[in-house]
Write an enzyme that holds these catalytic residues in place. Structure first.
Site, short mmCIF file in Angstrom:
data_model
loop_
_atom_site.label_atom_id
_atom_site.label_comp_id
_atom_site.label_asym_id
_atom_site.label_seq_id
_atom_site.Cartn_x
_atom_site.Cartn_y
_atom_site.Cartn_z
N CYS A 1 3.33 4.88 -4.49
CA CYS A 1 2.00 5.41 -4.72
C CYS A 1 1.84 6.62 -5.45
O CYS A 1 2.92 7.76 -4.96
CB CYS A 1 1.34 5.34 -3.36
SG CYS A 1 -0.20 5.98 -3.71
N CYS B 1 -0.86 4.47 -12.06
CA CYS B 1 -1.43 3.92 -10.96
C CYS B 1 -0.37 2.63 -10.40
O CYS B 1 -0.33 1.85 -11.14
CB CYS B 1 -2.82 3.53 -11.22
SG CYS B 1 -3.32 2.63 -9.41
N1 DGL Z 1 -3.15 5.34 -7.70
C1 DGL Z 1 -2.87 4.45 -6.67
C2 DGL Z 1 -1.48 3.98 -6.37
O1 DGL Z 1 -0.64 4.76 -7.06
C3 DGL Z 1 -3.21 4.95 -5.12
C4 DGL Z 1 -4.52 5.27 -5.01
C5 DGL Z 1 -5.42 4.12 -5.16
O2 DGL Z 1 -5.56 3.23 -4.19
O3 DGL Z 1 -6.25 4.07 -6.04
O4 DGL Z 1 -1.20 2.76 -5.93
#
Ligand code: DGL
Length: 269
Positions: free
Chosen positions: A194, A70
């Protein structure tokens, strides 16, 4: 001993998929914190606590190495948890380091002063938490001289992708790219920072100038993991892939199928 892959929800499956393609023999445990997703609109303190809980769950599952897939967690929590929380011989690797190494062509461990890398400006598309943390810009400028970073918080894009709303997602990509291009009309490079954005990579390509180099995380992270394992063979272990979720396993398995286009079976974490 499997390698853990942690994400706030389903997005990290894009990173896992690339890692499995690169390392088909390696055992992985994926953990999606679907009960608490999304992280990108949470406070730093919330992200920090949830990230520690998620990593702990994967340590408990026997993973000594965890990939923090993440971006929001990598941007907001990783540095602090490595300094203040992570003890013992466990390792947590984020998804920012491979991107910055790729952009600057410098090893992470190279702490010499910033150099001219040929990089003049970079567009960062990410969640509000990642953009407002400033972590990407800080780490990039620590290595590359005279580089400008323009961040665009792509509000709404993760939700549209999760919901399978492809028209809505494409419209949001167009709108966020247009906003960024008002500030930086010809980005030299664009980082899709992301986990979800690789799923709309083609739309980013269409909306950005032809000359802009787009860095897509999953392949870059998978290459970096392969290199890390070559240097740290104690984390190599063969086996399959298993999937854990803090959410409803039936519901999450159904969403994952829609998200990736093939079926996966999640178990309760
Ligand atoms: N996994 C998150 C990121 O890569 C995106 C989803 C979220 O906001 O939790 O920033």
């Amino acid at each position: 001993m499997a390698i853990g892959v942690f994400d706030s929800g389903l997005g990290g499956l894009t990173v896992l998929k690339a890692a499995v393609e690169k390392l088909p023999e390696q055992a992985f445990v994926y953990y999606g914190d679907n009960a608490n997703t999304p992280y990108g609109s949470k406070t730093d303190a919330e992200i920090y606590d949830l990230t520690i809980a998620g990593i702990t769950r994967l340590f408990d599952a026997g993973c000594d190495l965890v990939i923090l897939a993440c971006n929001s967690a990598s941007a907001v929590a990783l540095h602090d948890l490595q300094v203040n929380w992570l003890v013992s011989d466990k390792r947590v690797l984020g998804v920012f380091v491979p991107m910055i190494e790729e952009l600057t062509r410098r090893d992470w461990g190279d702490n010499s002063p910033p150099t001219h890398t040929g990089l003049q400006n970079v567009a960062l598309f990410a969640t509000p938490a990642t953009v407002s943390s400033g972590a990407f810009e800080r780490e990039l400028k620590f290595r590359a001289r005279d580089v400008e970073v323009v961040g665009e918080a792509c509000v709404g894009l993760v939700a549209a992708i999760e919901e399978g709303d492809s028209l809505g997602a494409e419209a949001l990509v167009d709108a966020h790219v247009a906003t960024l291009l008002e500030t930086l009309p010809n980005p030299q490079a664009a980082v899709l920072g992301c986990t979800h954005y690789p799923l709309v990579e083609e739309r980013f390509r269409a909306a950005l100038p032809d000359a802009t180099r787009i860095l897509v995380q999953p392949e870059i992270v998978a290459n970096s993991l392969e290199d890390y394992l070559r240097r740290h063979p104690r984390f190599v272990a063969s086996g399959g892939v298993s999937y854990l979720t803090s959410g409803d396993p039936v519901e999450v398995s159904r969403s994952a199928e829609r998200f990736l286009g093939h079926s996966l079976t999640f178990s309760a974490a």
